[in-house]
Design a protein around this motif. Sequence first.
Motif, PDB file in Angstrom:
ATOM      1  N   GLU A 122      24.728  -2.744 -19.123  1.00 44.05           N
ATOM      2  CA  GLU A 122      24.201  -3.930 -19.798  1.00 44.05           C
ATOM      3  C   GLU A 122      24.205  -5.141 -18.866  1.00 44.05           C
ATOM      4  O   GLU A 122      25.174  -5.378 -18.139  1.00 44.05           O
ATOM      5  N   ILE A 123      23.099  -5.897 -18.870  1.00 43.65           N
ATOM      6  CA  ILE A 123      23.069  -7.201 -18.220  1.00 43.65           C
ATOM      7  C   ILE A 123      23.721  -8.180 -19.190  1.00 43.65           C
ATOM      8  O   ILE A 123      23.135  -8.566 -20.202  1.00 43.65           O
ATOM      9  N   VAL A 124      24.954  -8.571 -18.910  1.00 41.36           N
ATOM     10  CA  VAL A 124      25.754  -9.362 -19.850  1.00 41.36           C
ATOM     11  C   VAL A 124      25.259 -10.798 -19.901  1.00 41.36           C
ATOM     12  O   VAL A 124      25.173 -11.400 -20.980  1.00 41.36           O
ATOM     13  N   TRP A 125      24.959 -11.362 -18.751  1.00 39.59           N
ATOM     14  CA  TRP A 125      24.397 -12.706 -18.721  1.00 39.59           C
ATOM     15  C   TRP A 125      23.602 -12.916 -17.440  1.00 39.59           C
ATOM     16  O   TRP A 125      23.765 -12.186 -16.461  1.00 39.59           O
ATOM     17  N   THR A 126      22.718 -13.908 -17.491  1.00 38.19           N
ATOM     18  CA  THR A 126      21.861 -14.242 -16.349  1.00 38.19           C
ATOM     19  C   THR A 126      21.825 -15.747 -16.183  1.00 38.19           C
ATOM     20  O   THR A 126      21.684 -16.488 -17.152  1.00 38.19           O
ATOM     21  N   GLN A 127      21.978 -16.200 -14.960  1.00 34.75           N
ATOM     22  CA  GLN A 127      21.811 -17.616 -14.637  1.00 34.75           C
ATOM     23  C   GLN A 127      20.840 -17.694 -13.454  1.00 34.75           C
ATOM     24  O   GLN A 127      21.180 -17.364 -12.319  1.00 34.75           O
ATOM     25  N   GLU A 128      19.606 -18.091 -13.737  1.00 33.16           N
ATOM     26  CA  GLU A 128      18.585 -18.099 -12.701  1.00 33.16           C
ATOM     27  C   GLU A 128      18.535 -19.438 -11.975  1.00 33.16           C
ATOM     28  O   GLU A 128      18.698 -20.493 -12.593  1.00 33.16           O
ATOM     29  N   PHE A 129      18.305 -19.376 -10.677  1.00 32.07           N
ATOM     30  CA  PHE A 129      18.005 -20.559  -9.883  1.00 32.07           C
ATOM     31  C   PHE A 129      17.271 -20.111  -8.624  1.00 32.07           C
ATOM     32  O   PHE A 129      17.274 -18.934  -8.266  1.00 32.07           O
ATOM     33  N   LYS A 130      16.633 -21.046  -7.949  1.00 28.95           N
ATOM     34  CA  LYS A 130      15.761 -20.712  -6.829  1.00 28.95           C
ATOM     35  C   LYS A 130      16.570 -20.326  -5.591  1.00 28.95           C
ATOM     36  O   LYS A 130      17.691 -20.796  -5.401  1.00 28.95           O
ATOM     37  N   PRO A 131      15.971 -19.487  -4.729  1.00 24.35           N
ATOM     38  CA  PRO A 131      16.634 -19.162  -3.459  1.00 24.35           C
ATOM     39  C   PRO A 131      16.565 -20.348  -2.500  1.00 24.35           C
ATOM     40  O   PRO A 131      15.896 -21.357  -2.782  1.00 24.35           O
ATOM     41  N   GLY A 132      17.236 -20.220  -1.368  1.00 22.59           N
ATOM     42  CA  GLY A 132      17.158 -21.287  -0.379  1.00 22.59           C
ATOM     43  C   GLY A 132      15.769 -21.387   0.214  1.00 22.59           C
ATOM     44  O   GLY A 132      15.283 -22.474   0.505  1.00 22.59           O
ATOM     45  N   HIS A 133      15.119 -20.248   0.420  1.00 18.05           N
ATOM     46  CA  HIS A 133      13.750 -20.208   0.938  1.00 18.05           C
ATOM     47  C   HIS A 133      13.190 -18.849   0.567  1.00 18.05           C
ATOM     48  O   HIS A 133      13.798 -17.815   0.847  1.00 18.05           O
ATOM     49  N   LYS A 134      12.044 -18.811  -0.039  1.00 21.49           N
ATOM     50  CA  LYS A 134      11.520 -17.557  -0.567  1.00 21.49           C
ATOM     51  C   LYS A 134      11.070 -16.591   0.513  1.00 21.49           C
ATOM     52  O   LYS A 134      11.027 -15.370   0.291  1.00 21.49           O
ATOM     53  N   ASP A 135      10.721 -17.090   1.692  1.00 25.28           N
ATOM     54  CA  ASP A 135      10.151 -16.222   2.714  1.00 25.28           C
ATOM     55  C   ASP A 135      11.185 -15.623   3.663  1.00 25.28           C
ATOM     56  O   ASP A 135      10.898 -14.667   4.369  1.00 25.28           O
TER      57      ASP A 135
END
Length: 596
Positions: free
Chosen positions: A231-244
């Motif tokens: 189970e994915i118990v929780w998720t906290q999304e945020f951007k990476p330092g640089h996508k590339d």
Amino acid sequence: MPTHSLVIPRFGRALLVAAAAFSLVSAPLHAAEKLWTAKLKEKVTWNALTDLGTLLIGTNGAVQSFDPDTGELLWTRDDLDKTSEFNVREVHGAPYLLCNHSKGLGGTKVKLMAIDYLSGETVWETDEIMGQYLATYSIPSHQMAIFALNSWEGSKDEQGMIFRAVDVLTGEVKWQTRYGKANEVRLHIADNTGKFAPRQDLSGYHDPLVDGDMAYLGFRGVDALNLTTGEIVWTQEFKPGHKDFKRTYAPLRIDGDRIYAAGGGSVLALNKADGSVLWKSDRISSYAGLFKSRDNAIVSQVEPINGKVFIRFGGNFSNGQSVLLREPLGVAAFDANTGDELFKFAKPKEGITNLMIIPEHNTVLFADAKKLYGLNIEGAAVTEKFEVEIEFKRKMGGGDVAKIGLGALGGLSGLAKGAMSSSKSRLDVPVAIVRRDGHIVVMGKQHLMAFDPVAQDIKWSTYYAAPGNVLGDSLMFAVTALAATAGNAQVAQAPSYSSSQYRSGVGNIHGALDRYNARAGKRNAATQSSGGYSYVLTNVEEGRKKGIGLMGISLENGEGEKQLLLKDKKPEYLVDEALDRLFHIEKGKTIIAYGL
């Protein structure tokens, strides 16, 4: 493969091995002994040393394993074609390789398997899965392996990025979880991929951080995955330092009931139980110019200690094809409870190493192109303890500069900034600080320096200039895309500065594997008696012969004491520093083993 604390890992050692050098040692040197030679049918595309020191060779057509003592071909698997090192991963503490094989149009039929890397025999394999292979993660504490795939099987609700957990010993599926849509996580170019049909995978992310029955994933911020249920118990999304760039989410750190993470130029403290944000720092960023947008810093390391959270931002990063220096560069510290900024140091120039935590001396070390810095972390505040000029007792003279030719640096990017700076007398920028055999060593592309943090003094230092015919090629930054850099790679190997690469829970695997245990015992005994050397590339002389070769630098005194002439303009090799052994892959098709 597994290492302790911040000792540099195997791929970091490969960077150190590739450090460029020019021999100025006049004392008699110990010559290397040729141990064995093995011919290959195809050119090598990747190579690796396992936990037990066996040599893995990947070609377009197969994966092969060689006995490091005798050169005997242990096995060949031609069903494992067109692989990379990220496709063939060890179960630490057991002689198993977790592999995958893809076939069909675009490699859409994937089979997952485990093989015994001492015999090459298949332990188990799955049925074919319609999809795209992304990654394999070994979880020894739960006798489990997790395969990540983009699956195209089943209904639309079942398709997408999935995690499939299997029993390492049997291959039995324990659970399967849909993580998200197939395009929800940014993929990066796989290492050793073909130029005309590049593959993409999850090699741009750090491995999950395991804590008890939970694994914390850093693919889109932080996800908490229950290893028992999937189970994915929780998720906290945020951007990476640089996508590339690869690995621009800092390796996650756990301290008590908190998880510390970074992305989008900010540092975050999360509640380990539910993922809620306890605090988030202001963005660390810089303006690239009057008409350019703000450039978020890449926070590449996070280290909690003494009620504070230290971070490093900027450094060297890979996009899967090249390595670039990414600015801004600096170090900062935050109050672990409130997130208040306690310290910020934005003076690093032309490069920055990893943060080296020395808890017994309440010190944090890091270096830029010109100085080694020490921070005092004992009290409530963070203060500068010392600055030490990086000076090398063995320096390059004008004649050596002429031999190199500064023009060779003109076409390089990123790290060339340091080389073309005011430090032209050195032509080097430190890239990592490591602990080696009781020493703290500042490591550059062309130098080594041992430092005593108590006396705040350089114990010894050595600098060599690069052979001119290879400086502008692989040696300026000889590093795989998987490793990214010595500084960035090594800090990801353990959950924190004080921990070892965990091996908990593998006792039930060890018990029945006598061959593995016997070989591991033999290697451990040999490792304990090794002499403590690091090897750098140099021009060496053996009698009347001279050319590119290796110099073995003693970590006791910084002197060059061993050498090997390779007779190869662009040598490719691995050094097993534990056993002072080198594997030279001559012209891509012959392995020559030497005792150093």
